[in-house]
Design an enzyme around this catalytic site. Structure first.
Site, PDB file in Angstrom:
ATOM      1  N   HIS A 169       0.761  -1.178  -0.003  1.00 54.83           N
ATOM      2  CA  HIS A 169       0.138  -0.145  -0.105  1.00 54.83           C
ATOM      3  C   HIS A 169       0.808   1.168   0.176  1.00 54.83           C
ATOM      4  CE1 HIS A 169      -2.919   3.060   0.866  1.00 54.83           C
ATOM      5  NE2 HIS A 169      -2.527   3.228   2.233  1.00 54.83           N
ATOM      6  N   HIS A 229       3.771   6.878   5.314  1.00 56.70           N
ATOM      7  CA  HIS A 229       2.750   7.630   5.870  1.00 56.70           C
ATOM      8  C   HIS A 229       1.746   6.917   6.855  1.00 56.70           C
ATOM      9  CE1 HIS A 229       0.212   5.252   2.828  1.00 56.70           C
ATOM     10  NE2 HIS A 229      -0.904   5.538   3.634  1.00 56.70           N
ATOM     11  N   GLU A 249       1.165   5.671  12.782  1.00 52.97           N
ATOM     12  CA  GLU A 249      -0.428   5.310  13.275  1.00 52.97           C
ATOM     13  C   GLU A 249      -0.213   3.802  13.562  1.00 52.97           C
ATOM     14  OE1 GLU A 249      -4.734   6.461  12.404  1.00 52.97           O
ATOM     15  OE2 GLU A 249      -3.383   6.002  10.749  1.00 52.97           O
ATOM     16  N   ASP A 250       0.344   3.057  12.729  1.00 48.64           N
ATOM     17  CA  ASP A 250      -0.026   1.600  12.692  1.00 48.64           C
ATOM     18  C   ASP A 250       1.027   0.893  13.347  1.00 48.64           C
ATOM     19  OD1 ASP A 250      -2.487   2.356  11.566  1.00 48.64           O
ATOM     20  OD2 ASP A 250      -1.818   1.578   9.617  1.00 48.64           O
ATOM     21  N   ASP A 252      -3.331   8.278  -1.390  1.00 52.98           N
ATOM     22  CA  ASP A 252      -3.690   7.056  -0.193  1.00 52.98           C
ATOM     23  C   ASP A 252      -5.084   6.644  -0.577  1.00 52.98           C
ATOM     24  OD1 ASP A 252      -3.534   5.611   2.095  1.00 52.98           O
ATOM     25  OD2 ASP A 252      -4.533   7.311   3.159  1.00 52.98           O
ATOM     26  N   ASP A 296     -20.697  17.794 -24.783  1.00 51.85           N
ATOM     27  CA  ASP A 296     -19.246  17.638 -24.751  1.00 51.85           C
ATOM     28  C   ASP A 296     -18.819  16.092 -24.406  1.00 51.85           C
ATOM     29  OD1 ASP A 296     -20.567  17.734 -22.284  1.00 51.85           O
ATOM     30  OD2 ASP A 296     -19.220  19.085 -21.380  1.00 51.85           O
TER      31      ASP A 296
HETATM   32 MN    MN Z   1      -2.849   4.627   3.970  1.00 53.71          MN
END
Ligand code: MN
Length: 741
Positions: free
Chosen positions: A53, A77, A81-82, A145, A266
């Site tokens: 990811h 990123h 957090e993880d 993300d 269009d």
């Molecule tokens: Mn993510």
């Protein structure tokens, strides 16, 4: 790097090696190594190793042309957090504060659900805007993300969650991408979200595209080659691309604006990309010589760029076979901006990134945060957030000839505040094209607007109801907040007292005080004076406070009754609150106890026409507003719909979930045919009250031939419960017949 690490990072490495001189490869490698080890052993729901990811996000970031720091932040990123043991400080130490700021910013952006209009959600949006305003690269990483999460949304097994993510993408992230000019990401996000929100509509549009495009592919190809020939003969260097409108924008035109497919001008577009602005206009001339142009379809976004910096010439012309198509003409640089928006400013640049247009975008975000600082009204906050994302612009001139862009529908007061806060606060009147106009006048593109001012003049409270931009409203409030607290308190108290009187019960002033205090607590404002002040300067709207006021006064009266009378009525009060809470619980659960095959996790609504109850055979209709409406199988609308081939696809089998503890309340609607005698209605109401059945609506049709019909909607658990209600009502002698609609 180990062989496995190399293998996983294949895509990213290829992307980086297209322009290796732009990147600090060892630094990126170090970020990758850290992320790889931090996520070791973690898996995504699809079963892929988690590191796939961040790698994909980093690859998108490289594709947008961003710098080394942003690539590192993309890789890292999710680590703070993880993963245990990784902190922002640690990242700052090893990779610099920029990388840490971006990672932290992305981490702070948590789920923002625009449907759930609670104050906590507002806080989230505000936090998101704050994080973005620190470094705009935060939102670029966040969008990449989200893009990867949407591309892999299939891997999420939970339908509710899929729908939630898709909705949020549609209502928050795609508009943000649009506002930042990142067209390519915006289109992909919208199409992916639509696929989950209305899979059937998606398929219908795809089929329509195939059908129509299949038949006229050649026409477009011939128009393209004619244009190419002509430009070549003229000696201009160019490139021509063709494109079809995106699935989602066609979907909106067809389903939301109700346009027939044939009228979408269009649908096809040819895009001519040249080197200079001068050549843009030359090519425009050539195109208009070759084809008849469709009147009213020419737009010059080169001299008047869109607020997201988009620049291009648009014109629609008729092909020889009478099929209209759009031609867009722009320079290479404009093209980059159109596709990549804010990200274009990092492309082919190294080091220093911030330039004027980045500043402009940051200013927009800052104004959104500032203007709404004093708003305590979630509905309004969401509204202004949305309208600032979606706004359509008009362009007007100052008397000196400066171009000012305003959202469509803005008034001359909004114009004044756009020029400067002080100009707005001193405004006494306005002229459009030299003529004095009322202060609520809405200028049009091309108008010259002049603001008349006087010193020591302040805005008027009425302006809060006139202005349409959140910026102006925020500035007016700010003025009142600063300058007029004592008056605000008097004014706000007066408004609230009036509102309380309107509810029809005469409260003593100490009772009123208690209700106001409870209301203040409900909306999270500390003291009564603060509440009156906030209402006075418009920080919270009267309509919003009125709802809370009503709830609190009802609660107050109920508590009073319960205290005064027998235990029996205390029971009643308890029951009433129980029913209330079970109702709100039922509302929280989105599916209302219904499973719709093939549309799991969709928002479920019960059709008004037949108001189905548990126990009824039911069927679901997939609406175009991203939800399912549930009908009784034998509802005439359902019977007609199922046999209509144009919508047969949208009707899906549905059934009730297993009965739970019976706490859910549904609505049953009954028509009661009675003799036309005085007191019938009272008897019916009393019978319902005895059974403790909540009555939601009640209507009496005018009597005919000595017969009257009462239409009521009552709260009801299921068909069995409904039958017992009907039996009890049938026992009333004047009741002749009862039908459930
Ligand atoms: Mn993510």
């Amino acid at each position: 790097m180990t062989e496995e690490m190399l293998l996983l990072a294949r895509g990213l490495l290829t992307a980086l090696h297209k322009n290796p001189e732009r990147y600090d490869l060892p630094k990126i490698e170090a970020a990758y190594a850290l992320a790889y080890h931090a996520h070791e052993g973690q898996k995504r729901q699809s079963g892929d190793p988690y590191i796939s990811h961040p790698l994909a996000v980093a690859e998108s970031v490289v594709g947008l042309g961003l710098d080394t720091d942003t690539v590192c932040a993309a890789l890292l990123h999710d680590t703070v957090e993880d993963c245990e043991g990784i902190t922002a400080e640690m990242i700052a130490e090893r990779f610099g504060t920029d990388v840490a700021t971006i990672v932290e910013g992305v981490t702070k952006i948590v789920t923002v659900s625009i449907e759930n209009r609670e104050a906590a959600q507002i806080e989230n949006i505000r936090k998101m805007m704050l994080a973005i305003s620190k470094d705009i690269r935060v939102i670029i990483v966040k969008l990449c993300d989200r893009l990867h999460n949407m591309r892999t949304l299939d891997g999420k097994k939970n339908g509710d969650r899929q729908r939630e993510i898709a909705l949020e993408t549609m209502y928050v992230y795609a508009p943000l991408a649009h506002r930042l000019g990142m067209q390519r990401i915006k289109l992909e996000l919208e199409n992916l979200a639509l696929l989950y929100l209305d899979p059937i509509g998606y398929k219908e549009v795809m089929e329509a595209i195939d059908g129509r495009f299949g038949t006229s592919r050649e026409l477009l190809a011939s128009a393209k080659s004619r244009i190419e020939e002509r430009i070549t003969a003229y000696g201009v260097k160019y490139e021509v691309e063709d494109r079809i409108k995106s699935v989602y924008s066609l979907y909106r035109k067809i389903y939301e604006q109700g346009k027939p497919f044939e009228e979408i001008y269009d649908f096809y577009a040819l895009r001519v990309i040249v080197d200079t602005v001068e050549e843009c206009y030359t090519v425009l001339g050539l195109v208009h010589e070759m084809f008849t142009s469709v009147p009213g379809r020419f737009k010059d976004y080169i001299s008047m760029p869109k607020p997201n910096m988009y620049q291009s010439l648009h014109t629609t012309v008729m092909s020889r076979d009478g099929i209209p198509f759009e031609v867009q003409i722009r320079t290479r640089e404009m093209h980059e901006t159109a596709e990549f928006g804010i990200a274009a400013h990092w492309r082919y640049k190294t080091g220093e990134a911030a330039d004027e247009s980045v500043d402009k975008q940051l200013a927009w975000i800052a104004s959104l945060i500032e203007a709404d600082e004093d708003t305590r009204d979630p509905d309004e906050y969401i509204h202004s957030f949305k309208s600032s994302l979606f706004r359509e612009e008009i362009f007007v001139f100052t008397p000196k000839g400066d171009v000012i862009s305003l959202p469509k529908g803005a008034t001359v007061i909004d114009f004044a505040y756009t020029i400067h806060t002080a100009v707005g606060n001193r405004m006494v009147g306005a002229k459009i094209n030299g003529v004095i106009v009322p202060i609520d006048r809405v200028p049009q593109t091309g108008d010259v607007v002049e603001v008349l001012t006087r010193n020591n003049q302040g805005p008027s409270r009425d302006w809060l109801n006139i202005v349409t931009t959140s910026e102006a409203r925020g500035k007016i409030r700010q003025w009142f907040k600063k300058e007029k607290r004592p008056e605000n308190i008097v004014f706000g108290r007066d408004m609230m007292e009036k509102e309380l009187r309107r509810l029809g019960h005469a409260f003593t002033s100490s009772e009123a005080e208690k209700i106001f205090e409870a209301t203040a607590e409900r909306v999270g404002i500390g003291t009564l004076d603060d509440l009156f002040d906030t209402v006075g300067y418009g920080g919270i709207s009267l309509s919003r406070i009125a709802v809370r006021l009503k709830e609190e006064s009802t609660r107050f009266l109920k508590a009073q009754q319960a205290a005064e009378t027998t235990p029996a009525s205390a029971d009643e009060a308890a029951l009433a609150t129980m029913q209330e809470s079970s109702k709100s619980r039922a509302q929280k659960k989105q599916n209302g106890g219904v499973i719709v095959d093939g549309a799991e996790g969709c928002l479920v609504k019960f059709a008004r026409c037949c108001a189905p109850l548990p126990g009824d055979a039911i069927i679901g209709f997939v609406t175009r507003g991203f939800g399912v409406s549930v009908h009784k199988r034998d509802c005439p609308n359902a019977v007609a719909g199922v046999s209509d081939p144009a919508q047969a696809d949208r009707w899906l089998a549905a059934h009730w979930e297993k009965k739970d503890e019976g706490s859910k309340m549904y609505e049953a609607s009954l028509s009661i045919l009675t003799e036309d005698k005085i007191g019938v209605l009272a008897e019916v109401s009393m019978a319902l009250a005895e059974m403790k059945i909540p009555v939601l609506t009640i209507n009496v049709a005018p009597p005919k031939d000595d017969r009257a019909t009462i239409h009521i909607t009552v709260g009801c658990k299921d068909t069995e419960h409904c039958r017992s209600i009907v039996a009890r009502l049938n026992a009333i002698p004047t009741v002749l017949r009862i039908t459930r609609n």
